[in-house]
Design a protein around this motif. Structure first.
Motif, PDB file in Angstrom:
ATOM      1  N   SER A  15       0.836  -1.210   0.000  1.00 57.63           N
ATOM      2  CA  SER A  15       0.000   0.000   0.000  1.00 57.63           C
ATOM      3  C   SER A  15       0.867   1.255   0.000  1.00 57.63           C
ATOM      4  N   ASP A  66      -7.910  -4.358  -2.051  1.00 59.35           N
ATOM      5  CA  ASP A  66      -7.938  -5.151  -0.820  1.00 59.35           C
ATOM      6  C   ASP A  66      -9.342  -4.955  -0.248  1.00 59.35           C
ATOM      7  N   ASN A 119      -6.796   0.031   3.150  1.00 53.16           N
ATOM      8  CA  ASN A 119      -6.323   1.108   4.014  1.00 53.16           C
ATOM      9  C   ASN A 119      -5.563   2.209   3.261  1.00 53.16           C
ATOM     10  N   ASP A 125      -4.108  -2.110  -5.790  1.00 52.32           N
ATOM     11  CA  ASP A 125      -3.410  -2.533  -4.577  1.00 52.32           C
ATOM     12  C   ASP A 125      -4.199  -3.704  -3.993  1.00 52.32           C
TER      13      ASP A 125
HETATM   14 MG   LIG Z   1      -2.043  -2.997   1.989  1.00 50.06          MG
END
Ligand SMILES: [Mg+2]
Ligand SMILES: Nc1ncnc2c1ncn2[C@@H]1O[C@H](COP(=O)(O)OP(=O)(O)OP(=O)(O)O)[C@@H](O)[C@H]1O
Length: 215
Positions: free
Chosen positions: A36, A59, A64, A137
């Motif tokens: 990330s 994700d 996040n 991601d």
């Molecule tokens: Mg991550």
């Protein structure tokens, strides 16, 4: 998921020919290796070079990137899938104009979606045309969702650290990618190194295992 990945792959190929967004998926075997942070920093760097970048926090349910970019988004990918929102309504603008499609936190995984819901989301993704790059991601590990996102990109980046467990998990992931004929090649980024020497040593060790055993 892999059926839809096929459609996304076609989308990626057609984008390549038409000069539309280049889709890059960043993934890893082991969690917490820096995907990330790498994606957010790569996005900012590309944006500073004058490119238009969208981060898709793939994700899903555990994302996040929003936190890393300092946001608490109101909407996320689940609003696109369940609440009939358009991607444009959900995307937020971060540092240097980087756009983010948040993956949502604390909600169920995308694997639990019906085919129809996934189809609808992919159709909406297909409509995006203003970006030079879409960076995906993913979460860590080997599962249908990660393999699906690996299949749908033009460029796959596998992130690892020099840690033996991170390397063996990266190897297992590549083995699965090879086994399911998802991609013929991948780029490798070695994160958390002390110096270039350690990076090259790590990469060479990984590359020789992959070349010897996965050809
Ligand atoms: Mg991550
Ligand atoms: N090059 C680096 N130097 C120092 N710390 C780093 C570096 N890369 C990542 N980290 C730290 O490692 C931790 C994990 O990073 P990050 O959340 O980016 O990993 P991830 O691979 O996305 O994790 P997950 O698999 O949970 O999604 C964070 O605390 C981050 O600040």
């Amino acid at each position: 998921m892999l059926d839809q990945a096929q459609r996304l792959r076609q989308l990626a190929a057609s984008n390549e020919n038409s000069g539309k967004a280049r889709i890059i998926t960043v993934t890893s075997g082991k969690g917490g290796v820096g995907k990330s942070n790498f994606v957010v920093n790569l996005a900012i760097t590309l944006q500073m070079l004058g490119k238009k970048v969208l981060i898709f926090d793939a994700d899903v349910g555990m994302g996040n990137d929003d936190v890393l970019m300092g946001f608490l988004p109101r909407f996320n990918i689940f609003d696109v899938i369940f609440n009939n929102k358009e991607i444009e309504d959900v995307v937020i603008t971060g540092p240097y104009g980087v756009k983010l499609l948040p993956g949502g936190t604390g909600i169920s995984k995308i694997d639990e979606l019906t085919d129809e819901q996934r189809e609808g989301f992919i159709r909406k993704l297909e409509k995006l045309s203003e970006f030079d790059y879409i960076l995906m991601d993913t979460g860590a590990g080997i599962n249908r969702s990660v393999l699906g996102f690996a299949a749908c990109c033009e460029e796959l980046i596998i992130l690892t650290t020099p840690e033996p467990t991170s390397l063996t998990d990266a190897y297992s992931l590549l083995k699965a990618i090879n086994h399911f004929k998802i991609k013929a090649s991948a780029k490798v980024v070695v994160n958390r190194i002390m110096d270039e020497k350690e990076a090259l040593l790590t990469y060479n060790r990984f590359n020789s295992a992959v070349s010897n055993f996965l050809r």
